[in-house]
Design a protein around this motif. Sequence first.
Motif, PDB file in Angstrom:
ATOM      1  N   ALA A 163       0.850  -1.195   0.000  1.00  0.00           N
ATOM      2  CA  ALA A 163       0.000   0.000   0.000  1.00  0.00           C
ATOM      3  C   ALA A 163       0.889   1.251   0.000  1.00  0.00           C
ATOM      4  O   ALA A 163       1.923   1.258  -0.653  1.00  0.00           O
ATOM      5  CB  ALA A 163      -0.962  -0.029   1.182  1.00  0.00           C
ATOM      6  N   GLU A 187      -9.442   6.689  -2.516  1.00  0.00           N
ATOM      7  CA  GLU A 187     -10.390   5.678  -2.068  1.00  0.00           C
ATOM      8  C   GLU A 187      -9.896   4.244  -2.269  1.00  0.00           C
ATOM      9  O   GLU A 187     -10.528   3.300  -1.800  1.00  0.00           O
ATOM     10  CB  GLU A 187     -11.714   5.866  -2.809  1.00  0.00           C
ATOM     11  N   SER A 188      -8.781   4.086  -2.938  1.00  0.00           N
ATOM     12  CA  SER A 188      -8.248   2.738  -3.156  1.00  0.00           C
ATOM     13  C   SER A 188      -7.679   2.169  -1.858  1.00  0.00           C
ATOM     14  O   SER A 188      -7.048   2.884  -1.067  1.00  0.00           O
ATOM     15  CB  SER A 188      -7.151   2.774  -4.219  1.00  0.00           C
ATOM     16  N   GLU A 189      -7.889   0.872  -1.636  1.00  0.00           N
ATOM     17  CA  GLU A 189      -7.299   0.221  -0.459  1.00  0.00           C
ATOM     18  C   GLU A 189      -5.777   0.192  -0.556  1.00  0.00           C
ATOM     19  O   GLU A 189      -5.092  -0.006   0.455  1.00  0.00           O
ATOM     20  CB  GLU A 189      -7.837  -1.204  -0.327  1.00  0.00           C
ATOM     21  N   MET A 190      -5.252   0.410  -1.741  1.00  0.00           N
ATOM     22  CA  MET A 190      -3.799   0.425  -1.918  1.00  0.00           C
ATOM     23  C   MET A 190      -3.153   1.729  -1.444  1.00  0.00           C
ATOM     24  O   MET A 190      -1.930   1.847  -1.446  1.00  0.00           O
ATOM     25  CB  MET A 190      -3.446   0.186  -3.396  1.00  0.00           C
ATOM     26  N   SER A 191      -3.973   2.718  -1.063  1.00  0.00           N
ATOM     27  CA  SER A 191      -3.403   3.994  -0.621  1.00  0.00           C
ATOM     28  C   SER A 191      -3.378   4.144   0.902  1.00  0.00           C
ATOM     29  O   SER A 191      -3.152   5.235   1.417  1.00  0.00           O
ATOM     30  CB  SER A 191      -4.185   5.161  -1.236  1.00  0.00           C
ATOM     31  N   GLN A 192      -3.574   3.065   1.620  1.00  0.00           N
ATOM     32  CA  GLN A 192      -3.506   3.121   3.091  1.00  0.00           C
ATOM     33  C   GLN A 192      -2.069   3.395   3.539  1.00  0.00           C
ATOM     34  O   GLN A 192      -1.135   2.732   3.093  1.00  0.00           O
ATOM     35  CB  GLN A 192      -3.996   1.800   3.698  1.00  0.00           C
TER      36      GLN A 192
END
Length: 492
Positions: free
Chosen positions: A70, A216-221
């Motif tokens: 992420a 909003e992507s889960e990869m940007s946590q």
Amino acid sequence: MSPTLVLSLIAGYFTILIVIALLTSRKATSASFFVANRNVPWYMVAFAMIGTSLSGVSFISVPGMVKAQAWSYMAVVMGYLVGYLVIGTVLLPLYYKLNLVSIYTYLEQRFGFWSYKTGAALFLISRAIGAALRLYVVAGVLQVAVFDDLGVPFAVTVAVSILLIYLYTFRGGLKTILWTDTFQTLAMLTSVGISVYLISDELNLGFQQVITTVRESEMSQVFFWEWTDSRKFWTQFISGMFITIVMTGLDQDLMQKNLSCRSLGDAQKNMFWFALILVPVNVLFLSLGVLLYQYAAAKGITLPVNAAGKVIGDDVFPLLATEHFSLFAGIVFILGIIAVTYSSADSALTALTTSFCVDFLTISKYPEERQSVLRQRTHLMFTVVLVVIILIFRMLNDQSLISAVFKAAGYTYGPLLGLFSFGIFTKRQLHDRFVPWMCAWPPVFCYILNANSKAWLGGYEFGFEILLVNGLLTFLGLLAISRQPAAELNPA
């Protein structure tokens, strides 16, 4: 993508670099080669350092890692900011006060001959292996994308690529590199920006939609807190801080540029602005990563996976750029990776030459004509060294082993952290002849510890923080062979 077209682009690119070199290397001396006559505007240094601090590996790996990691890398970037603050307020004043050309000269003044040579040798080993590996990774991409189709052997690809670096750096050194790296940094950032735009256009995303998609992507946590998660925020943050202190502040390559500024104040302005610029640059790289995976999913593209079924992040950008993007987008990728790789490699080659000439040949004791001969021979020697190391990596042909060698080279920065911190934060003297031994065992111990940490520490996996353990062990070892200064033993 036509190999002939790509080859023409590469030839044109290097022609520009050689023209810049010819214009900037006139009447070059050792002073211009090593520190650019200490007359470079701070804002030019700050911009040029962006390309040097990144590499072709970063260009490929940072976007590729977002699937598995992420945006946890942003914790490292936040740590960088604190690290650059320490460099600007602690290390730069020290280097400018002592008027250093090689930063490892400080160790001789503080501790003695063996400490000095140990520090310089650690840098030479670390930077030579690191620069060679970065070039190896990118040379592999170019070989598959271009030179295999032309029947050019890998050894020839590598030799010619590094020879070109030699040709545009051997006369002007740092004076030339500051100009070529400014050009290459601009080319790299333009490449990333255009790549983001082109992918967004393919996905029919406007500017605001791109921001929303990435956010909003889960990869940007960014934040991870679990103890056993290698992405946990605090270890990443602290590691980023110390990585910066060691791999910038204690590294001749990047500090050589800072020492070219006109004054300490200018060098500090350069460092602080450079730190701030790096934040949006890394946000851009990570955003590109999210968009790459979104693009692959939207187009139904099967991404390469390893034996465990996990996506091989380092292959994602090269695969999409060379096989699925438009011709123009593929060209932009090739130019970007060339720019970021060679801005890092040319700087490393010059720093290796500087350190060896100053720290081992004591080049200043010779007249300028002799200095020029020694400097150019040393530059050629390290050019050959880089070629040889890359070809050894190629013969190994084992990515896990190569990764291990690279990590082991990174561990050699731990003793540098221990040496400099002991010198700066204590007044104790060392039994100098024992210093090489105290700097040899911590990297070996840390390598073993890192390999077995999950079994020994209840599932804990070390990340970048292994550097701190390495530095701490070195510090404690140095403490064991230290003594009180003579003035404190005999206060009268």
